[in-house]
Design a protein around this motif. Structure first.
Motif, PDB file in Angstrom:
ATOM      1  N   VAL A  23       0.736  -1.168  -0.107  1.00 46.55           N
ATOM      2  CA  VAL A  23      -0.066  -0.075   0.037  1.00 46.55           C
ATOM      3  C   VAL A  23       0.711   1.190  -0.119  1.00 46.55           C
ATOM      4  CG1 VAL A  23      -1.761   1.168   1.208  1.00 46.55           C
ATOM      5  CG2 VAL A  23      -1.980  -1.220   1.299  1.00 46.55           C
ATOM      6  N   VAL A  24       0.312   2.170  -0.900  1.00 47.56           N
ATOM      7  CA  VAL A  24       1.054   3.323  -0.695  1.00 47.56           C
ATOM      8  C   VAL A  24       0.232   4.366   0.419  1.00 47.56           C
ATOM      9  CG1 VAL A  24       1.448   5.917  -2.128  1.00 47.56           C
ATOM     10  CG2 VAL A  24       1.616   3.410  -3.248  1.00 47.56           C
ATOM     11  N   HIS A  25       1.269   4.534   1.292  1.00 48.15           N
ATOM     12  CA  HIS A  25       0.388   5.387   2.542  1.00 48.15           C
ATOM     13  C   HIS A  25      -0.049   6.654   2.174  1.00 48.15           C
ATOM     14  CE1 HIS A  25      -0.651   5.454   6.732  1.00 48.15           C
ATOM     15  NE2 HIS A  25       0.332   6.465   6.757  1.00 48.15           N
ATOM     16  N   ASP A  26      -1.281   6.990   2.598  1.00 44.58           N
ATOM     17  CA  ASP A  26      -1.792   8.294   2.756  1.00 44.58           C
ATOM     18  C   ASP A  26      -2.612   8.493   3.797  1.00 44.58           C
ATOM     19  OD1 ASP A  26      -3.277  10.687   2.012  1.00 44.58           O
ATOM     20  OD2 ASP A  26      -3.587   9.930  -0.035  1.00 44.58           O
ATOM     21  N   THR A  27      -2.246   9.458   4.898  1.00 40.72           N
ATOM     22  CA  THR A  27      -2.892   9.532   6.153  1.00 40.72           C
ATOM     23  C   THR A  27      -4.240  10.146   5.863  1.00 40.72           C
ATOM     24  OG1 THR A  27      -1.873  11.596   6.161  1.00 40.72           O
ATOM     25  CG2 THR A  27      -0.744  10.052   7.396  1.00 40.72           C
ATOM     26  N   LYS A  28      -4.379  10.873   4.687  1.00 42.75           N
ATOM     27  CA  LYS A  28      -5.949  11.503   4.270  1.00 42.75           C
ATOM     28  C   LYS A  28      -6.970  10.466   3.840  1.00 42.75           C
ATOM     29  CE  LYS A  28      -3.782  16.182   4.080  1.00 42.75           C
ATOM     30  NZ  LYS A  28      -3.653  17.350   2.939  1.00 42.75           N
ATOM     31  N   ARG A  29      -6.138   9.328   3.264  1.00 50.38           N
ATOM     32  CA  ARG A  29      -7.281   8.496   2.564  1.00 50.38           C
ATOM     33  C   ARG A  29      -6.794   6.955   3.235  1.00 50.38           C
ATOM     34  NH1 ARG A  29      -6.750   8.315  -3.460  1.00 50.38           N
ATOM     35  NH2 ARG A  29      -8.859   7.705  -3.561  1.00 50.38           N
ATOM     36  N   PRO A  30      -7.368   6.716   4.420  1.00 51.39           N
ATOM     37  CA  PRO A  30      -7.191   5.289   4.651  1.00 51.39           C
ATOM     38  C   PRO A  30      -7.638   4.347   3.744  1.00 51.39           C
ATOM     39  CG  PRO A  30      -8.622   7.006   6.605  1.00 51.39           C
ATOM     40  CD  PRO A  30      -8.539   7.540   5.148  1.00 51.39           C
ATOM     41  N   PHE A  31      -6.462   3.296   3.876  1.00 50.87           N
ATOM     42  CA  PHE A  31      -6.698   2.007   3.012  1.00 50.87           C
ATOM     43  C   PHE A  31      -7.188   0.931   4.016  1.00 50.87           C
ATOM     44  CE2 PHE A  31      -5.731  -1.476   0.730  1.00 50.87           C
ATOM     45  CZ  PHE A  31      -5.611  -1.181  -0.753  1.00 50.87           C
ATOM     46  N   VAL A  32      -8.393   0.522   3.770  1.00 53.01           N
ATOM     47  CA  VAL A  32      -9.244  -0.470   4.532  1.00 53.01           C
ATOM     48  C   VAL A  32      -9.519  -1.638   3.873  1.00 53.01           C
ATOM     49  CG1 VAL A  32     -10.978  -0.753   6.018  1.00 53.01           C
ATOM     50  CG2 VAL A  32     -10.137   1.246   5.938  1.00 53.01           C
ATOM     51  N   VAL A  33      -9.165  -2.754   4.449  1.00 56.74           N
ATOM     52  CA  VAL A  33      -9.378  -4.140   3.829  1.00 56.74           C
ATOM     53  C   VAL A  33     -10.553  -4.933   4.541  1.00 56.74           C
ATOM     54  CG1 VAL A  33      -8.721  -6.283   2.995  1.00 56.74           C
ATOM     55  CG2 VAL A  33      -7.030  -4.355   2.735  1.00 56.74           C
ATOM     56  N   THR A  34     -11.812  -5.221   4.038  1.00 54.85           N
ATOM     57  CA  THR A  34     -12.636  -5.784   4.926  1.00 54.85           C
ATOM     58  C   THR A  34     -12.982  -7.330   4.639  1.00 54.85           C
ATOM     59  OG1 THR A  34     -14.138  -3.494   5.006  1.00 54.85           O
ATOM     60  CG2 THR A  34     -15.239  -5.421   5.546  1.00 54.85           C
ATOM     61  N   THR A  35     -13.026  -8.118   5.446  1.00 56.30           N
ATOM     62  CA  THR A  35     -13.295  -9.418   5.210  1.00 56.30           C
ATOM     63  C   THR A  35     -14.415  -9.844   6.155  1.00 56.30           C
ATOM     64  OG1 THR A  35     -11.251  -9.885   6.764  1.00 56.30           O
ATOM     65  CG2 THR A  35     -11.132 -10.230   4.495  1.00 56.30           C
ATOM     66  N   GLY A  36     -15.666  -9.930   5.845  1.00 60.51           N
ATOM     67  CA  GLY A  36     -16.775 -10.302   6.756  1.00 60.51           C
ATOM     68  C   GLY A  36     -16.958  -9.107   8.076  1.00 60.51           C
ATOM     69  N   ALA A  37     -16.563  -9.662   9.084  1.00 54.54           N
ATOM     70  CA  ALA A  37     -16.598  -8.970  10.393  1.00 54.54           C
ATOM     71  C   ALA A  37     -15.353  -8.234  10.715  1.00 54.54           C
ATOM     72  CB  ALA A  37     -17.369  -9.536  11.528  1.00 54.54           C
ATOM     73  N   VAL A  38     -14.383  -8.241   9.936  1.00 54.70           N
ATOM     74  CA  VAL A  38     -12.935  -8.058  10.285  1.00 54.70           C
ATOM     75  C   VAL A  38     -12.456  -6.776   9.209  1.00 54.70           C
ATOM     76  CG1 VAL A  38     -10.560  -8.542  10.559  1.00 54.70           C
ATOM     77  CG2 VAL A  38     -12.298 -10.121  11.150  1.00 54.70           C
ATOM     78  N   GLN A  39     -12.016  -5.769   9.837  1.00 51.04           N
ATOM     79  CA  GLN A  39     -11.573  -4.682   9.074  1.00 51.04           C
ATOM     80  C   GLN A  39      -9.926  -4.443   9.452  1.00 51.04           C
ATOM     81  OE1 GLN A  39     -13.729  -1.032   9.930  1.00 51.04           O
ATOM     82  NE2 GLN A  39     -15.338  -1.510   8.269  1.00 51.04           N
ATOM     83  N   THR A  40      -9.180  -4.253   8.356  1.00 48.99           N
ATOM     84  CA  THR A  40      -7.784  -4.187   8.404  1.00 48.99           C
ATOM     85  C   THR A  40      -7.476  -2.635   7.851  1.00 48.99           C
ATOM     86  OG1 THR A  40      -7.319  -6.662   8.423  1.00 48.99           O
ATOM     87  CG2 THR A  40      -5.526  -5.189   8.073  1.00 48.99           C
ATOM     88  N   THR A  41      -6.654  -1.787   8.612  1.00 47.08           N
ATOM     89  CA  THR A  41      -6.413  -0.847   8.078  1.00 47.08           C
ATOM     90  C   THR A  41      -4.817  -0.343   8.052  1.00 47.08           C
ATOM     91  OG1 THR A  41      -8.407   0.287   9.070  1.00 47.08           O
ATOM     92  CG2 THR A  41      -6.628   1.920   8.351  1.00 47.08           C
ATOM     93  N   ASP A  42      -4.277  -0.060   6.703  1.00 53.61           N
ATOM     94  CA  ASP A  42      -3.079   0.167   6.675  1.00 53.61           C
ATOM     95  C   ASP A  42      -2.417   1.415   7.595  1.00 53.61           C
ATOM     96  OD1 ASP A  42      -0.401   0.505   4.922  1.00 53.61           O
ATOM     97  OD2 ASP A  42      -1.522   2.274   4.581  1.00 53.61           O
TER      98      ASP A  42
END
Length: 333
Positions: free
Chosen positions: A170-189
């Motif tokens: 992931v190209v990090h961007d503090t103003k645009r969170p990168f979030v991956v959702t898998t069912g009930a779980v969220q992973t944020t870069d």
């Protein structure tokens, strides 16, 4: 239609036209090289054919209980095929498969696969990887038999892992969170490279570089953890949210080892190893007895799934039966 008419004129049996028909035909004639070539041509002719083949084999994976009365130990842990005198049993197995397929069509069991195709932006088939470059420069490498959907806005980058596994850089961007959702779980870069694998009841997140935040969506247990390089977490979920969490440390270079067609199984189970092999095998893998829960450590070559399965069987002293080119059973002795 012309091909079928020509086949009939030549006295040949027409080629199967659906994944179910191919499954039955290959089960009836596992040694027919010409049939296998025709199948490979059909499989590669249209991406939809491969997706249908995956669907039929997922359904056929439920036949483990039916197989228990039709397969008997052959006294070997190597890959074997049934001799000619087992032809009646192969036919019986084919009839069971045909009946199950008909029932599945009647109740709409295939609808989840069809819906997945509409929901996904990117999909991969068996033994197929794909690298996707996003508009922000981030990359996602999809593992075999995986699917994702993406939705980017000015304030957020959302990815849903609908099935399978993916490695994110992931190209990090503090103003645009990168979030991956898998069912009930969220992973944020938090500026990282990480891997996420989704199964029916759990999500596994492992970090190669940097850090991510993992949270339980709607969880009564209140999961919220930051993972760093070498951290891995397996989150089990149910209808109420997160139901269990298991943590461990892995070597960062082992994260997403599947991108080089290898699987590292360290202090895991046979079931975990087979789950890693399944997306690479054009067919069905069935585990009988309690073999799925047995502990295992090893490195396996995913580019040759039969070799990998044979290595798993050998390590456990288990029996490996190859009922046809497309169906393999591992059974505890």
């Amino acid at each position: 239609m012309a091909t079928e008419q020509q086949d009939r004129a030549d006295g040949a049996i027409p080629s199967p036209r659906t994944a179910t028909e191919w499954l039955l035909a290959l089960n009836e004639a596992p040694d027919d090289v010409l049939l296998q070539r025709r199948f490979q041509a059909w499989l590669t002719d249209d991406p939809a054919h491969e997706r249908d083949w995956i669907s039929v084999n997922s359904m056929f994976d439920q036949l483990g209980s039916a197989l228990s009365s039709d397969t008997s130990p052959l006294g070997t842990s190597t890959v074997v095929s049934f001799p000619p005198d087992r032809r009646v049993k192969r036919r019986r197995l084919a009839l069971v498969a045909f009946g199950l397929a008909a029932a599945c069509v009647a109740v709409g069991v295939f609808s989840p696969e069809i819906l997945l195709r509409f929901r996904a932006d990117q999909m991969t088939g068996v033994a197929q990887q794909r690298e996707v470059t996003l508009a922000d420069g981030s990359t996602i490498r999809l593992a075999p038999s995986s699917a994702i959907a993406t939705h980017f806005t000015t304030g957020r980058r959302d990815v849903r892992l609908l099935r399978g596994e993916a490695f994110f850089q992931v190209v990090h961007d503090t103003k645009r969170p990168f979030v991956v959702t898998t069912g009930a779980v969220q992973t944020t870069d938090v500026g990282t490279a990480f891997d996420i694998r989704r199964n029916d009841a759990d999500t596994t997140v492992a970090v190669r570089e940097g850090a991510v935040q993992v949270e339980g969506n709607g969880s009564s247990r209140g999961l919220s953890e930051v993972l760093h390089a070498g951290d891995e977490i397996r989150v089990s979920t149910n209808e109420g949210g997160v139901s269990g969490v298991a943590r461990r440390h892995v070597e960062p270079e082992e994260v997403a080892l599947w991108t080089s067609a290898r699987a590292m199984v360290r202090d895991r189970t046979v079931g975990d190893a087979v789950d890693a092999i399944r997306p690479w095998f054009h067919g069905v893998i069935i585990l009988r007895g309690d073999i799925a829960r047995q502990p295992l450590t090893g490195v396996y070559n995913l580019s040759d799934p039969l070799e990998a399965l044979a290595a798993v069987a050998h390590a456990q002293g288990a029996a490996m039966y190859r009922i046809s080119p497309w169906i393999v059973v591992l059974s505890a002795r």
